[in-house]
Design a protein around this motif. Structure first.
Motif, PDB file in Angstrom:
ATOM      1  N   GLY A  64       0.793  -1.225   0.000  1.00 55.98           N
ATOM      2  CA  GLY A  64       0.000   0.000   0.000  1.00 55.98           C
ATOM      3  C   GLY A  64       0.826   1.278   0.000  1.00 55.98           C
ATOM      4  O   GLY A  64       0.286   2.373  -0.189  1.00 55.98           O
ATOM      5  N   LEU A  65       2.132   1.173   0.191  1.00 59.89           N
ATOM      6  CA  LEU A  65       2.978   2.369   0.241  1.00 59.89           C
ATOM      7  C   LEU A  65       2.951   3.146  -1.072  1.00 59.89           C
ATOM      8  O   LEU A  65       2.984   4.383  -1.074  1.00 59.89           O
ATOM      9  CB  LEU A  65       4.421   1.987   0.582  1.00 59.89           C
ATOM     10  N   LEU A  66       2.872   2.438  -2.203  1.00 62.47           N
ATOM     11  CA  LEU A  66       2.903   3.108  -3.505  1.00 62.47           C
ATOM     12  C   LEU A  66       1.592   3.820  -3.845  1.00 62.47           C
ATOM     13  O   LEU A  66       1.491   4.439  -4.901  1.00 62.47           O
ATOM     14  CB  LEU A  66       3.246   2.087  -4.600  1.00 62.47           C
ATOM     15  N   LEU A  67       0.612   3.735  -2.944  1.00 57.89           N
ATOM     16  CA  LEU A  67      -0.686   4.374  -3.193  1.00 57.89           C
ATOM     17  C   LEU A  67      -0.817   5.724  -2.492  1.00 57.89           C
ATOM     18  O   LEU A  67      -1.854   6.387  -2.613  1.00 57.89           O
ATOM     19  CB  LEU A  67      -1.817   3.438  -2.760  1.00 57.89           C
TER      20      LEU A  67
ATOM     21  N   SER B  49      10.231   0.366   7.841  1.00 59.73           N
ATOM     22  CA  SER B  49      10.541   1.789   8.041  1.00 59.73           C
ATOM     23  C   SER B  49       9.828   2.688   7.030  1.00 59.73           C
ATOM     24  O   SER B  49       9.746   3.903   7.234  1.00 59.73           O
ATOM     25  CB  SER B  49      12.052   2.018   7.939  1.00 59.73           C
ATOM     26  N   GLY B  50       9.302   2.102   5.962  1.00 58.56           N
ATOM     27  CA  GLY B  50       8.556   2.891   4.991  1.00 58.56           C
ATOM     28  C   GLY B  50       7.293   3.497   5.566  1.00 58.56           C
ATOM     29  O   GLY B  50       6.766   4.488   5.033  1.00 58.56           O
TER      30      GLY B  50
ATOM     31  N   GLY C  18       9.775   8.112   6.182  1.00 58.93           N
ATOM     32  CA  GLY C  18       9.625   7.256   5.018  1.00 58.93           C
ATOM     33  C   GLY C  18       8.466   7.679   4.130  1.00 58.93           C
ATOM     34  O   GLY C  18       8.584   7.722   2.900  1.00 58.93           O
ATOM     35  N   LEU C  19       7.349   8.013   4.756  1.00 57.05           N
ATOM     36  CA  LEU C  19       6.167   8.421   4.000  1.00 57.05           C
ATOM     37  C   LEU C  19       6.368   9.763   3.313  1.00 57.05           C
ATOM     38  O   LEU C  19       5.919   9.966   2.181  1.00 57.05           O
ATOM     39  CB  LEU C  19       4.952   8.470   4.931  1.00 57.05           C
ATOM     40  N   LEU C  20       7.055  10.700   3.984  1.00 59.12           N
ATOM     41  CA  LEU C  20       7.309  12.015   3.381  1.00 59.12           C
ATOM     42  C   LEU C  20       8.230  11.890   2.158  1.00 59.12           C
ATOM     43  O   LEU C  20       7.996  12.515   1.119  1.00 59.12           O
ATOM     44  CB  LEU C  20       7.929  12.957   4.409  1.00 59.12           C
ATOM     45  N   ALA C  21       9.271  11.078   2.281  1.00 55.40           N
ATOM     46  CA  ALA C  21      10.209  10.901   1.176  1.00 55.40           C
ATOM     47  C   ALA C  21       9.513  10.287  -0.036  1.00 55.40           C
ATOM     48  O   ALA C  21       9.735  10.701  -1.180  1.00 55.40           O
ATOM     49  CB  ALA C  21      11.376  10.023   1.621  1.00 55.40           C
TER      50      ALA C  21
END
Length: 326
Positions: free
Chosen positions: A223-226, A247-248, A253-256
């Protein structure tokens, strides 16, 4: 309107929906050697509803494993299979992470035991696809040849149609595949890229040259790529959830990642559904012999995954995404 497309997984002959389903999350929380290896937040009724919706939308391939929820994922699928024609579904499971009292999960008698248990859990008398879940065949590959022979014997007995090999590195897959001789490979791949799309370790190229099918897990990177998580309020995961150690999912991680996704959102659309389509089709663009198995917990997520089918990217689109995320 959802228009499901189908692909043949190379020489296996298995015809599967290009967007299939990974059934790890519906297994629920679980641990292995004290480490979380499952997912929290599952509900069996919602899982069944999701499987029913998948069938309605033309998704015909379900991927699970004996270790997902220690058999719970298989048992949920088993309930669903009572409602649909078995021959209209492609059911895959795996052996290799749960070893019980065996010295190694690939010990031949354990493979046979786990297969019988998986068949019982799933309520079926055969598997369309059975994977070695990893490449750990004991010290110095002690069980490799016997394990491969056992799987082929199960194939002769009609309990397994196609043999698969899952792995986590190019080197490991190249080491064991000459012995296990899989017709389908399963490995991790998404728009972040990894060694499998690099020149010296291009698994897509190797598989295409050998007409081997490919099943790609993690196409949405959990789900990180969404870009659906708030960096100021990072998600909290329950016990037994593997995402808690990623750590994503932290603020940094989310801001980057959000900044990297911005040009992709500007080009293709900023809705979650736009990104689902883009990320699934990026993975599918790597080979006509590949399908993707995004996970799900409910019917809504199944519909979102299925809506990403049948809308391929151009070569220019793929290059743009690759550049943005690397």
């Amino acid at each position: 309107m959802i228009m499901m497309e189908y692909r043949v997984l190379g020489r296996s002959g298995l015809k599967v929906s290009e967007v299939s389903l990974g059934c790890w999350a519906i297994g629920g929380p679980s641990w292995r050697d004290g480490n979380p290896v499952g997912w929290s937040g599952n509900n069996d009724e919602e899982s069944i509803a999701g499987l029913r919706r998948a069938f309605e939308l033309g998704i015909n391939h379900l991927d699970t494993a004996d270790v997902y929820g220690d058999g719970h994922s298989e048992r949920v699928i088993g309930k669903f299979l009572k409602e649909v024609p078995r021959d209209q579904m492609v059911i895959a499971t795996k052996v290799g992470w749960f070893r019980g009292t065996a010295p190694n999960a690939m010990q031949p008698i354990h493979i046979r035991h786990q297969l019988e248990q998986s068949l019982m859990n799933l309520g079926t008398d055969y598997l369309d696809l059975h994977y070695f879940h990893n490449t750990n065949f004991g010290p110095d590959d002690l069980y490799l040849e016997e394990a491969a022979d056992t799987m082929r014997q199960l194939q002769k007995e009609g309990k397994v149609r196609v043999i698969g090999q899952s792995g986590y590195s190019y080197r490991d897959l190249m080491r064991v595949s000459p012995v296990t001789r899989p017709d389908v490979l399963q490995f991790h791949y998404n728009a972040f890229g990894n060694e499998f799309d690099k020149a010296e370790t291009n698994l897509f190229k190797w598989a295409d040259e050998n007409n081997v099918g490919m099943v790609l897990f993690g196409p949405l990177a959990q789900g990180l790529l969404l870009d659906k998580f708030d960096p100021e309020n990072p998600p909290q995961f329950g016990e037994g959830d593997i995402r808690a150690e990623n750590s994503g999912f932290t603020k940094d991680g989310l801001l980057a990642l959000r900044s990297k996704l911005q040009p992709i959102k500007e080009r293709f659309g900023a809705d979650t559904q736009d990104l689902i389509r883009v990320m699934l089709q990026f993975a599918l663009a790597q080979s006509p012999n590949a399908c993707v198995i995004p996970g799900f917990k409910n019917a809504r997520q199944v519909e979102s995954n299925a809506a990403g089918a049948g809308k391929p990217l151009t070569a220019e689109d793929v290059a743009f995404i690759r550049e943005a995320l690397r």
